[in-house]
Design a protein around this motif. Structure first.
Motif, PDB file in Angstrom:
ATOM      1  N   SER A 244      12.393 101.369  -0.690  1.00  0.00           N
ATOM      2  CA  SER A 244      12.903 102.706   0.005  1.00  0.00           C
ATOM      3  C   SER A 244      12.621 102.666   1.633  1.00  0.00           C
ATOM      4  O   SER A 244      10.943 102.703   1.716  1.00  0.00           O
ATOM      5  CB  SER A 244      12.453 103.766  -1.087  1.00  0.00           C
ATOM      6  OG  SER A 244      12.441 104.889  -0.319  1.00  0.00           O
ATOM      7  N   THR A 246      13.151 103.959   5.350  1.00  0.00           N
ATOM      8  CA  THR A 246      13.833 105.186   6.056  1.00  0.00           C
ATOM      9  C   THR A 246      13.594 104.733   7.160  1.00  0.00           C
ATOM     10  O   THR A 246      11.998 104.753   7.647  1.00  0.00           O
ATOM     11  CB  THR A 246      13.203 106.891   5.725  1.00  0.00           C
ATOM     12  OG1 THR A 246      13.641 107.408   4.190  1.00  0.00           O
ATOM     13  CG2 THR A 246      13.442 107.783   6.773  1.00  0.00           C
ATOM     14  N   GLU A 248      13.994 105.598  11.227  1.00  0.00           N
ATOM     15  CA  GLU A 248      14.612 106.346  12.108  1.00  0.00           C
ATOM     16  C   GLU A 248      14.940 105.604  13.586  1.00  0.00           C
ATOM     17  O   GLU A 248      14.405 104.608  14.214  1.00  0.00           O
ATOM     18  CB  GLU A 248      13.698 106.948  13.152  1.00  0.00           C
ATOM     19  CG  GLU A 248      13.939 108.007  14.114  1.00  0.00           C
ATOM     20  CD  GLU A 248      12.389 109.058  15.532  1.00  0.00           C
ATOM     21  OE1 GLU A 248      11.293 108.666  14.018  1.00  0.00           O
ATOM     22  OE2 GLU A 248      12.123 109.442  16.262  1.00  0.00           O
ATOM     23  N   ARG A 297      22.136 106.927   3.075  1.00  0.00           N
ATOM     24  CA  ARG A 297      22.366 108.616   3.093  1.00  0.00           C
ATOM     25  C   ARG A 297      21.717 108.793   4.053  1.00  0.00           C
ATOM     26  O   ARG A 297      20.498 108.768   4.797  1.00  0.00           O
ATOM     27  CB  ARG A 297      21.763 109.446   2.131  1.00  0.00           C
ATOM     28  CG  ARG A 297      20.213 109.049   1.514  1.00  0.00           C
ATOM     29  CD  ARG A 297      19.724 109.580   0.012  1.00  0.00           C
ATOM     30  NE  ARG A 297      18.140 110.150  -0.041  1.00  0.00           N
ATOM     31  CZ  ARG A 297      17.237 108.158  -0.160  1.00  0.00           C
ATOM     32  NH1 ARG A 297      18.164 107.377  -0.068  1.00  0.00           N
ATOM     33  NH2 ARG A 297      16.189 108.820  -0.535  1.00  0.00           N
ATOM     34  N   LYS A 298      22.055 109.943   5.213  1.00  0.00           N
ATOM     35  CA  LYS A 298      21.601 110.437   5.710  1.00  0.00           C
ATOM     36  C   LYS A 298      19.610 111.201   5.438  1.00  0.00           C
ATOM     37  O   LYS A 298      19.637 111.635   4.692  1.00  0.00           O
ATOM     38  CB  LYS A 298      22.346 111.593   6.528  1.00  0.00           C
ATOM     39  CG  LYS A 298      21.748 112.751   7.470  1.00  0.00           C
ATOM     40  CD  LYS A 298      22.897 113.530   8.477  1.00  0.00           C
ATOM     41  CE  LYS A 298      22.179 114.174   9.120  1.00  0.00           C
ATOM     42  NZ  LYS A 298      20.678 113.719  10.107  1.00  0.00           N
ATOM     43  N   ASP A 299      19.065 111.176   6.363  1.00  0.00           N
ATOM     44  CA  ASP A 299      18.123 111.473   6.216  1.00  0.00           C
ATOM     45  C   ASP A 299      18.115 113.067   6.661  1.00  0.00           C
ATOM     46  O   ASP A 299      17.639 113.423   8.118  1.00  0.00           O
ATOM     47  CB  ASP A 299      16.387 111.176   7.482  1.00  0.00           C
ATOM     48  CG  ASP A 299      14.970 111.207   7.579  1.00  0.00           C
ATOM     49  OD1 ASP A 299      15.216 112.481   6.671  1.00  0.00           O
ATOM     50  OD2 ASP A 299      14.048 110.840   8.381  1.00  0.00           O
ATOM     51  N   SER A 301      15.400 115.167   6.757  1.00  0.00           N
ATOM     52  CA  SER A 301      14.308 116.049   7.587  1.00  0.00           C
ATOM     53  C   SER A 301      14.392 115.203   8.783  1.00  0.00           C
ATOM     54  O   SER A 301      13.612 115.481   9.254  1.00  0.00           O
ATOM     55  CB  SER A 301      12.911 115.429   7.000  1.00  0.00           C
ATOM     56  OG  SER A 301      12.742 114.180   7.257  1.00  0.00           O
ATOM     57  N   HIS A 302      15.041 114.470   9.379  1.00  0.00           N
ATOM     58  CA  HIS A 302      15.327 114.063  10.816  1.00  0.00           C
ATOM     59  C   HIS A 302      16.482 113.563  11.597  1.00  0.00           C
ATOM     60  O   HIS A 302      17.710 113.095  10.851  1.00  0.00           O
ATOM     61  CB  HIS A 302      14.414 112.967  11.055  1.00  0.00           C
ATOM     62  CG  HIS A 302      13.941 112.777  12.704  1.00  0.00           C
ATOM     63  ND1 HIS A 302      14.912 112.042  12.563  1.00  0.00           N
ATOM     64  CD2 HIS A 302      12.966 112.602  12.935  1.00  0.00           C
ATOM     65  CE1 HIS A 302      14.437 112.011  14.584  1.00  0.00           C
ATOM     66  NE2 HIS A 302      12.468 111.305  14.345  1.00  0.00           N
ATOM     67  N   GLY A 305      17.493 110.172  11.483  1.00  0.00           N
ATOM     68  CA  GLY A 305      17.207 109.192   9.996  1.00  0.00           C
ATOM     69  C   GLY A 305      17.798 108.869   9.945  1.00  0.00           C
ATOM     70  O   GLY A 305      19.177 109.493   9.238  1.00  0.00           O
ATOM     71  N   LEU A 306      18.066 107.879   8.812  1.00  0.00           N
ATOM     72  CA  LEU A 306      19.225 107.703   7.720  1.00  0.00           C
ATOM     73  C   LEU A 306      17.918 106.416   6.642  1.00  0.00           C
ATOM     74  O   LEU A 306      17.109 106.126   6.989  1.00  0.00           O
ATOM     75  CB  LEU A 306      19.251 105.414   8.782  1.00  0.00           C
ATOM     76  CG  LEU A 306      20.509 105.517   7.886  1.00  0.00           C
ATOM     77  CD1 LEU A 306      21.710 106.265   7.699  1.00  0.00           C
ATOM     78  CD2 LEU A 306      21.249 103.640   8.039  1.00  0.00           C
ATOM     79  N   SER A 307      18.347 106.723   5.382  1.00  0.00           N
ATOM     80  CA  SER A 307      17.486 106.315   4.275  1.00  0.00           C
ATOM     81  C   SER A 307      18.338 104.961   2.776  1.00  0.00           C
ATOM     82  O   SER A 307      19.729 105.552   3.357  1.00  0.00           O
ATOM     83  CB  SER A 307      16.820 107.396   3.562  1.00  0.00           C
ATOM     84  OG  SER A 307      15.554 108.117   4.348  1.00  0.00           O
TER      85      SER A 307
END
Ligand SMILES: NC(=O)c1ccc[n+]([C@@H]2O[C@H](COP(=O)([O-])OP(=O)(O)OC[C@H]3O[C@@H](n4cnc5c(N)ncnc54)[C@H](OP(=O)(O)O)[C@@H]3O)[C@@H](O)[C@H]2O)c1
Length: 334
Positions: A244, A246, A248, A297-299, A301-302, A305-307
């Motif tokens: 997993s 994530t 920035e 998907r977009k993070d 929380s930021h 950010g990308l997850s």
């Protein structure tokens, strides 16, 4: 073309796949030799329909060879590979021992092929969890510099070699039958469990496996500013590591843009359709040479950010495939 290729650690989890790949990809060479410890010396194996006797690794055994692909424990690589270099061989090593040494190239052919071509010493193949992550990071980093990575791994038992696989199968059987079992590759039962420690304790409470993901990533991408916060976990999956991830980035990368970047990058396959429950799984990536990405998907929380989720066969792209691809790159440029 290389004339005489020596496969060291040919009997191990990675070495077996190296052999299959050299057959599968019809790697050009006049002669192949298969080498392991005294335990296996004298046993036979079949390669391209012919029977070969496994030789014992010694410091003199490299004479006559011009390419070595080594997949042994770190201490064995440390002791024997300098003799292979002295004998004039090109040396590709899967172990962790040489990777971070200054005069050693650390190579993923899709990411930094030139490092292999420029190498005068050992060429190291990265840690398995690092390789699949860096293949995924590279197209993003080229589009917008990666500042920080947070990664959790779900690593297969085959990452601990043949003994790791045996422990999973035998330990699971013993568990289901209600019997006691003594694990050899793991410090805790791996059957029906997760172990949040891979490797020994290093600085700041991180493990050696986790710090490999930090330092090797920086070396391969040639960027000492990238921050990586890894958590490496062993899970009861036979083969294929999952991660997993994530990231920035300096400028935001949208999920749509990331998908295009991943799809255009060699060695990556995107499987990403959550509506239909389609994403990479260890069970579907097993036996493939690719790095699979899904759940892009977009993070939330930021803003930058990308997850995403990343799965790859640790014995193949995480080890044997990467080494054989390096060998093919060297062979093309002889
Ligand atoms: N498994 C993975 O997913 C993975 C991924 C990336 C990198 N790696 C690295 O690749 C290397 C090999 O891992 P593996 O998973 O294939 O381990 P493995 O299944 O335990 O195999 C080890 C191999 O090394 C040989 N060996 C051990 N001690 C030796 C000695 N004293 N002299 C000569 N040969 C010796 C073994 O020969 P015998 O059969 O004769 O004992 C066997 O062929 C390790 O450094 C590992 O960290 C593994």
């Amino acid at each position: 073309m290389f004339k005489n290729v020596a496969i060291i650690g040919a009997t191990g989890a990675v070495g077996q796949i190296v052999r299959h790949l050299l057959e599968e990809r019809d790697f050009p060479a006049e002669k192949f030799r298969f080498i392991a410890s005294a335990r296996s010396a004298g046993t036979t194996l079949t390669f391209k329909g012919e029977e070969y006797t496994v030789e014992e690794l010694t410091k003199d055994c490299f004479a006559g060879s011009d390419l070595v692909i080594a997949s042994t424990p770190d201490d064995v690589a440390a002791e024997y590979l300098p003799a292979a270099l002295e004998a004039g061989c090109k040396v590709i090593d899967e172990s962790g021992y040489w990777r971070m040494k200054e005069d050693v190239a650390l190579v993923i052919p899709e990411v930094n092929p030139q490092a292999a071509l420029d190498a005068t010493g050992i060429i190291a193949s990265p840690n398995c969890s690092t390789t699949q992550m860096v293949v995924a990071l590279k197209p993003l980093h080229d589009a917008s510099k990666i500042k920080r990575v947070i990664v959790s791994t779900y690593q297969a038992t085959s990452g601990a070699g043949l003994q790791g696989t045996a422990d999973l199968f035998d330990g699971s059987k013993a568990f289901l039958e209600g019997n006691k079992f003594e694990y050899k590759a793991f410090t805790h039962p791996i059957a029906f469990n997760c172990i949040p420690q891979i490797g020994g304790e290093k600085a700041d409470g991180y493990t050696s496996e986790e710090l490999k993901m930090l330092y090797e990533t920086r070396k391969i991408l040639g960027d000492e500013s990238i921050l990586v916060n890894p958590t490496a976990v062993r899970v009861p999956v036979a083969n294929c590591h999952s991660e997993s991830i994530t990231v920035e980035t300096e400028k935001p990368i949208s999920p749509e843009e990331a998908r295009k970047l991943f799809e255009a990058f060699p060695g990556i396959k995107v499987v990403d359709d959550i509506k239909n429950s389609e994403y990479p799984l260890p069970s579907t990536c097993d036996g493939s040479d690719l790095v699979y990405i899904g759940r892009i998907r977009k993070d939330i929380s930021h803003p930058n950010g990308l997850s995403f989720w990343c799965v790859s066969d640790n014995l193949r792209k995480g080890a044997a495939t990467n080494a054989v691809q390096i060998a093919e790159l060297l062979a093309k440029n002889l």
